[in-house]
Write a protein that holds these residues in place. Structure first.
Motif, PDB file in Angstrom:
ATOM      1  N   SER A  19       0.834  -1.029   0.095  1.00  0.00           N
ATOM      2  CA  SER A  19       0.023  -0.168   0.023  1.00  0.00           C
ATOM      3  C   SER A  19       0.909   1.119  -0.072  1.00  0.00           C
ATOM      4  O   SER A  19       2.129   1.261   0.240  1.00  0.00           O
ATOM      5  CB  SER A  19      -0.976  -0.033   1.330  1.00  0.00           C
ATOM      6  N   PHE A  20       0.307   2.357  -0.324  1.00  0.00           N
ATOM      7  CA  PHE A  20       0.884   3.686  -0.118  1.00  0.00           C
ATOM      8  C   PHE A  20       1.364   3.957   1.219  1.00  0.00           C
ATOM      9  O   PHE A  20       2.581   4.705   1.567  1.00  0.00           O
ATOM     10  CB  PHE A  20      -0.063   4.969  -0.880  1.00  0.00           C
ATOM     11  N   PHE A  21       0.705   3.433   2.181  1.00  0.00           N
ATOM     12  CA  PHE A  21       1.024   3.799   3.423  1.00  0.00           C
ATOM     13  C   PHE A  21       2.263   2.982   3.967  1.00  0.00           C
ATOM     14  O   PHE A  21       3.337   3.502   4.390  1.00  0.00           O
ATOM     15  CB  PHE A  21      -0.115   3.494   4.496  1.00  0.00           C
ATOM     16  N   GLU A  22       2.461   1.909   3.435  1.00  0.00           N
ATOM     17  CA  GLU A  22       3.796   0.918   3.727  1.00  0.00           C
ATOM     18  C   GLU A  22       4.767   1.413   3.062  1.00  0.00           C
ATOM     19  O   GLU A  22       5.961   1.696   3.464  1.00  0.00           O
ATOM     20  CB  GLU A  22       3.285  -0.447   3.210  1.00  0.00           C
ATOM     21  N   LEU A  27       9.818   4.542   3.236  1.00  0.00           N
ATOM     22  CA  LEU A  27      11.004   5.696   2.763  1.00  0.00           C
ATOM     23  C   LEU A  27      10.955   6.927   3.363  1.00  0.00           C
ATOM     24  O   LEU A  27      12.104   7.494   3.744  1.00  0.00           O
ATOM     25  CB  LEU A  27      10.100   6.419   1.162  1.00  0.00           C
ATOM     26  N   PHE A  28       9.754   7.502   4.108  1.00  0.00           N
ATOM     27  CA  PHE A  28       9.947   8.589   4.991  1.00  0.00           C
ATOM     28  C   PHE A  28       9.547   8.367   6.330  1.00  0.00           C
ATOM     29  O   PHE A  28       9.360   9.508   7.149  1.00  0.00           O
ATOM     30  CB  PHE A  28       8.953   9.869   4.098  1.00  0.00           C
ATOM     31  N   ILE A  33       2.780   8.862   6.765  1.00  0.00           N
ATOM     32  CA  ILE A  33       1.506   8.406   7.105  1.00  0.00           C
ATOM     33  C   ILE A  33       0.407   9.457   7.152  1.00  0.00           C
ATOM     34  O   ILE A  33      -0.650   9.411   6.819  1.00  0.00           O
ATOM     35  CB  ILE A  33       1.385   7.076   8.166  1.00  0.00           C
ATOM     36  N   PHE A  34       0.986  10.410   8.120  1.00  0.00           N
ATOM     37  CA  PHE A  34       0.008  11.671   8.181  1.00  0.00           C
ATOM     38  C   PHE A  34      -0.085  12.221   6.932  1.00  0.00           C
ATOM     39  O   PHE A  34      -1.304  13.096   6.345  1.00  0.00           O
ATOM     40  CB  PHE A  34       0.475  12.597   9.441  1.00  0.00           C
ATOM     41  N   PHE A  38      -3.729  12.769   4.868  1.00  0.00           N
ATOM     42  CA  PHE A  38      -4.384  14.074   4.637  1.00  0.00           C
ATOM     43  C   PHE A  38      -4.568  14.038   3.099  1.00  0.00           C
ATOM     44  O   PHE A  38      -5.705  14.861   2.968  1.00  0.00           O
ATOM     45  CB  PHE A  38      -3.508  15.099   4.927  1.00  0.00           C
ATOM     46  N   VAL A  39      -3.837  13.775   2.424  1.00  0.00           N
ATOM     47  CA  VAL A  39      -3.997  13.827   0.862  1.00  0.00           C
ATOM     48  C   VAL A  39      -5.292  12.961   0.500  1.00  0.00           C
ATOM     49  O   VAL A  39      -6.282  13.393  -0.404  1.00  0.00           O
ATOM     50  CB  VAL A  39      -3.009  13.469  -0.073  1.00  0.00           C
TER      51      VAL A  39
END
Length: 125
Positions: A19-22, A27-28, A33-34, A38-39
């Motif tokens: 997932s994008f969260f993982e 990476l960052f 995650i926050f 928000f996006v």
């Protein structure tokens, strides 16, 4: 463009994130995650706003056209105000919003399909 980029990024990251969260966490770290939340929230809010505006404008025009065909003049009645239909839609969505399990939403999918068919029929007639 984004799908090939997403797939390529998952190949290069360790642990094969799903997932994008993982991916963001790898990476960052935690802050990503926050940002991603928000996006997603901002995008969902914008889509909901567009949906409400479109629904209210369409219902307003349907009522105006119905009034013209039947010879009624609604004047400044609440029936031709956009906020009225946006409020009705919001009230109708409250039971769907508070559902906790996806299994409960299956009837919503069927009813939504039926309502879309009825809506298209109203627009055609």
């Amino acid at each position: 463009m984004t799908v090939p980029l997403y797939l390529r990024a998952t190949e290069y990251l360790p642990g094969k994130p799903e997932s994008f969260f993982e991916m963001g966490y790898l990476l960052f770290e935690r802050r990503s995650i926050f940002v991603i939340c928000f996006v997603v929230w901002f995008n969902s809010f914008g889509l909901m706003l567009i949906y409400f505006i479109l629904f209210a404008q369409t219902m307003q025009e349907l009522v105006k056209d119905f009034g013209k065909k039947s010879g009624k003049d609604f004047g400044d009645s609440v029936l031709i105000q956009q906020w009225f239909y946006a409020a009705i839609l919001g009230l109708m969505l409250i039971p769907i919003i508070i559902k906790k399990q996806l299994e409960e939403l299956s009837i919503v999918a069927f009813s939504l399909f039926a309502l879309v068919v009825i809506f298209v029929l109203l627009l055609i007639l």
